[in-house]
Design a protein around this motif. Structure first.
Motif, PDB file in Angstrom:
ATOM      1  N   ALA A   1      17.844  -4.512 -12.636  1.00  0.00           N
ATOM      2  CA  ALA A   1      16.577  -3.970 -13.129  1.00  0.00           C
ATOM      3  C   ALA A   1      16.204  -2.690 -12.395  1.00  0.00           C
ATOM      4  O   ALA A   1      16.382  -2.572 -11.181  1.00  0.00           O
ATOM      5  CB  ALA A   1      15.466  -5.009 -12.964  1.00  0.00           C
ATOM      6  N   GLU A   2      15.675  -1.722 -13.154  1.00  0.00           N
ATOM      7  CA  GLU A   2      15.287  -0.426 -12.591  1.00  0.00           C
ATOM      8  C   GLU A   2      13.792  -0.346 -12.307  1.00  0.00           C
ATOM      9  O   GLU A   2      13.330   0.576 -11.628  1.00  0.00           O
ATOM     10  CB  GLU A   2      15.686   0.690 -13.560  1.00  0.00           C
ATOM     11  N   ALA A   3      13.031  -1.279 -12.849  1.00  0.00           N
ATOM     12  CA  ALA A   3      11.590  -1.350 -12.610  1.00  0.00           C
ATOM     13  C   ALA A   3      11.159  -2.786 -12.867  1.00  0.00           C
ATOM     14  O   ALA A   3      11.831  -3.533 -13.586  1.00  0.00           O
ATOM     15  CB  ALA A   3      10.835  -0.396 -13.536  1.00  0.00           C
ATOM     16  N   VAL A   4      10.029  -3.165 -12.280  1.00  0.00           N
ATOM     17  CA  VAL A   4       9.548  -4.533 -12.461  1.00  0.00           C
ATOM     18  C   VAL A   4       8.063  -4.499 -12.802  1.00  0.00           C
ATOM     19  O   VAL A   4       7.296  -3.717 -12.242  1.00  0.00           O
ATOM     20  CB  VAL A   4       9.797  -5.393 -11.199  1.00  0.00           C
ATOM     21  N   VAL A   5       7.672  -5.355 -13.746  1.00  0.00           N
ATOM     22  CA  VAL A   5       6.267  -5.492 -14.123  1.00  0.00           C
ATOM     23  C   VAL A   5       5.864  -6.955 -13.981  1.00  0.00           C
ATOM     24  O   VAL A   5       6.554  -7.849 -14.471  1.00  0.00           O
ATOM     25  CB  VAL A   5       6.015  -5.011 -15.570  1.00  0.00           C
ATOM     26  N   TRP A   6       4.748  -7.173 -13.287  1.00  0.00           N
ATOM     27  CA  TRP A   6       4.146  -8.501 -13.200  1.00  0.00           C
ATOM     28  C   TRP A   6       3.501  -8.762 -14.543  1.00  0.00           C
ATOM     29  O   TRP A   6       2.474  -8.180 -14.877  1.00  0.00           O
ATOM     30  CB  TRP A   6       3.153  -8.518 -12.055  1.00  0.00           C
ATOM     31  N   ALA A   7       4.140  -9.627 -15.330  1.00  0.00           N
ATOM     32  CA  ALA A   7       3.763  -9.828 -16.733  1.00  0.00           C
ATOM     33  C   ALA A   7       2.638 -10.843 -16.858  1.00  0.00           C
ATOM     34  O   ALA A   7       2.776 -11.903 -17.471  1.00  0.00           O
ATOM     35  CB  ALA A   7       4.988 -10.267 -17.542  1.00  0.00           C
ATOM     36  N   CYS A   8       1.509 -10.485 -16.262  1.00  0.00           N
ATOM     37  CA  CYS A   8       0.347 -11.365 -16.299  1.00  0.00           C
ATOM     38  C   CYS A   8      -0.897 -10.493 -16.212  1.00  0.00           C
ATOM     39  O   CYS A   8      -1.057  -9.749 -15.246  1.00  0.00           O
ATOM     40  CB  CYS A   8       0.400 -12.355 -15.141  1.00  0.00           C
TER      41      CYS A   8
ATOM     42  N   VAL B   1       0.426  -4.373  -6.784  1.00  0.00           N
ATOM     43  CA  VAL B   1       1.635  -3.720  -7.293  1.00  0.00           C
ATOM     44  C   VAL B   1       2.306  -2.868  -6.218  1.00  0.00           C
ATOM     45  O   VAL B   1       3.543  -2.715  -6.234  1.00  0.00           O
ATOM     46  CB  VAL B   1       1.349  -2.895  -8.571  1.00  0.00           C
ATOM     47  N   ARG B   2       1.516  -2.334  -5.276  1.00  0.00           N
ATOM     48  CA  ARG B   2       2.152  -1.621  -4.164  1.00  0.00           C
ATOM     49  C   ARG B   2       3.012  -2.579  -3.346  1.00  0.00           C
ATOM     50  O   ARG B   2       4.145  -2.249  -2.963  1.00  0.00           O
ATOM     51  CB  ARG B   2       1.095  -0.963  -3.276  1.00  0.00           C
ATOM     52  N   GLY B   3       2.481  -3.780  -3.093  1.00  0.00           N
ATOM     53  CA  GLY B   3       3.257  -4.777  -2.367  1.00  0.00           C
ATOM     54  C   GLY B   3       4.483  -5.217  -3.142  1.00  0.00           C
ATOM     55  O   GLY B   3       5.561  -5.426  -2.566  1.00  0.00           O
ATOM     56  N   LEU B   4       4.340  -5.339  -4.453  1.00  0.00           N
ATOM     57  CA  LEU B   4       5.467  -5.725  -5.300  1.00  0.00           C
ATOM     58  C   LEU B   4       6.554  -4.664  -5.276  1.00  0.00           C
ATOM     59  O   LEU B   4       7.747  -4.982  -5.190  1.00  0.00           O
ATOM     60  CB  LEU B   4       4.977  -5.971  -6.729  1.00  0.00           C
ATOM     61  N   ALA B   5       6.148  -3.400  -5.330  1.00  0.00           N
ATOM     62  CA  ALA B   5       7.120  -2.308  -5.293  1.00  0.00           C
ATOM     63  C   ALA B   5       7.873  -2.286  -3.964  1.00  0.00           C
ATOM     64  O   ALA B   5       9.092  -2.082  -3.927  1.00  0.00           O
ATOM     65  CB  ALA B   5       6.416  -0.973  -5.533  1.00  0.00           C
ATOM     66  N   ARG B   6       7.133  -2.505  -2.870  1.00  0.00           N
ATOM     67  CA  ARG B   6       7.792  -2.525  -1.554  1.00  0.00           C
ATOM     68  C   ARG B   6       8.791  -3.676  -1.460  1.00  0.00           C
ATOM     69  O   ARG B   6       9.915  -3.512  -0.979  1.00  0.00           O
ATOM     70  CB  ARG B   6       6.745  -2.647  -0.441  1.00  0.00           C
ATOM     71  N   ALA B   7       8.385  -4.842  -1.926  1.00  0.00           N
ATOM     72  CA  ALA B   7       9.271  -6.007  -1.851  1.00  0.00           C
ATOM     73  C   ALA B   7      10.472  -5.868  -2.769  1.00  0.00           C
ATOM     74  O   ALA B   7      11.576  -6.319  -2.436  1.00  0.00           O
ATOM     75  CB  ALA B   7       8.483  -7.274  -2.207  1.00  0.00           C
ATOM     76  N   ALA B   8      10.269  -5.235  -3.931  1.00  0.00           N
ATOM     77  CA  ALA B   8      11.342  -5.116  -4.921  1.00  0.00           C
ATOM     78  C   ALA B   8      12.258  -3.936  -4.643  1.00  0.00           C
ATOM     79  O   ALA B   8      13.419  -3.937  -5.063  1.00  0.00           O
ATOM     80  CB  ALA B   8      10.737  -4.979  -6.320  1.00  0.00           C
ATOM     81  N   GLY B   9      11.749  -2.918  -3.977  1.00  0.00           N
ATOM     82  CA  GLY B   9      12.527  -1.704  -3.768  1.00  0.00           C
ATOM     83  C   GLY B   9      12.719  -0.918  -5.048  1.00  0.00           C
ATOM     84  O   GLY B   9      13.728  -0.233  -5.220  1.00  0.00           O
ATOM     85  N   MET B  10      11.736  -1.004  -5.950  1.00  0.00           N
ATOM     86  CA  MET B  10      11.797  -0.284  -7.221  1.00  0.00           C
ATOM     87  C   MET B  10      10.374  -0.068  -7.735  1.00  0.00           C
ATOM     88  O   MET B  10       9.435  -0.706  -7.243  1.00  0.00           O
ATOM     89  CB  MET B  10      12.634  -1.072  -8.246  1.00  0.00           C
ATOM     90  N   PRO B  11      10.179   0.818  -8.713  1.00  0.00           N
ATOM     91  CA  PRO B  11       8.838   1.006  -9.269  1.00  0.00           C
ATOM     92  C   PRO B  11       8.292  -0.299  -9.830  1.00  0.00           C
ATOM     93  O   PRO B  11       9.035  -1.099 -10.397  1.00  0.00           O
ATOM     94  CB  PRO B  11       9.055   2.038 -10.383  1.00  0.00           C
TER      95      PRO B  11
END
Length: 243
Positions: free
Chosen positions: A68-75, A91-101
């Motif tokens: 995956a090149e990006a991740v969206v919290w689908a909620c 979403v900033r925390g999610l981006a840091r944890a995922a290493g992607m937008p």
């Protein structure tokens, strides 16, 4: 091939995503990982817990392995209940944890409204009234003018996932207001993707739904634009003409 990643809470309307992938008819793959929802309740404390960093991080490794090149919290509710600043931090925390937008469905609605250049919106939510009003407040923080909010009072995502065309259209009709430039139907537990063109035709305005804007937001994060008329005005930028 563009791979889009989604963290989807539980099991309700996830079959909207393969439908979206098919309607995009392009070199785009939608990869969905289910997260633990804890208590299935549209109640502020339960919704905050559902979108906790620990629960979101649990599904990220599988998405990374999918390419995956990006991740969206689908909620939607699991993001806007944190408020405007809290949802940004989520979403900033999610981006840091995922290493992607990264982003969330709530921000997908805000960005989609800017994309179609609409400010005045009506909201038809399956949530209880207090949760629906929190969504309206989030939209206002994002620059929208909310002309009306209709909550259906449904407490669980499981019940929302059982709704069919009749219930979706009834909610849309009851929530729409004459001065709204678009109608918003939040809630990724609600099956809507198959109904968007018919809803827009009947109401004579763009209809933005949670799973639709979630997919669009992931495309935005990866700088992809796809014309897909069966996914509504958001994917065409063409005006809706009432028949």
């Amino acid at each position: 091939m563009t791979a889009l990643g989604f963290l989807y809470p539980g099991h309700s309307a996830e079959d909207d995503y393969p439908r979206i992938e098919q309607l995009l008819s392009s070199d785009i793959r939608l990869d969905l990982v289910h997260t633990d929802i804890g208590e299935d309740a549209h109640r502020v404390d339960a919704l905050r817990a559902m979108g906790s960093p620990e629960r979101l991080a649990a599904g990220l490794e599988q998405l990374r392995l999918s390419g995956a090149e990006a991740v969206v919290w689908a909620c939607t509710s699991g993001s806007f209940v944190h408020g405007w600043e809290g949802a940004h931090e989520q979403v900033r925390g999610l981006a840091r944890a995922a290493g992607m937008p990264a982003s969330s469905t709530s921000f997908g609605f805000v960005h989609a409204l800017r994309e179609i250049e609409v400010r005045r919106v009506a909201v038809g939510a399956t949530y209880p009234d207090d949760v629906a009003e929190l969504f309206a407040g989030f939209l206002r923080a994002g620059g929208a003018e909310v002309t009306g909010v209709r909550g259906a009072g449904i407490v669980t995502a499981a019940e929302v996932g059982a709704w069919g065309e009749r219930e979706v259209f009834a909610l849309a009709r009851s929530a729409d207001t004459p001065d709204a430039e678009a109608l918003l139907l939040p809630g990724t537990a609600l099956h809507t993707v198959a109904h968007i063109p018919a809803l827009e035709k009947e109401l004579g305005k763009p209809v933005l739904t949670a799973n639709q804007v979630t997919a669009w937001e992931a495309l935005r994060l990866t700088d992809r634009r796809v014309n897909a008329s069966r996914l509504g005005a958001l994917f065409t930028r063409e005006p809706v003409v009432q028949v």
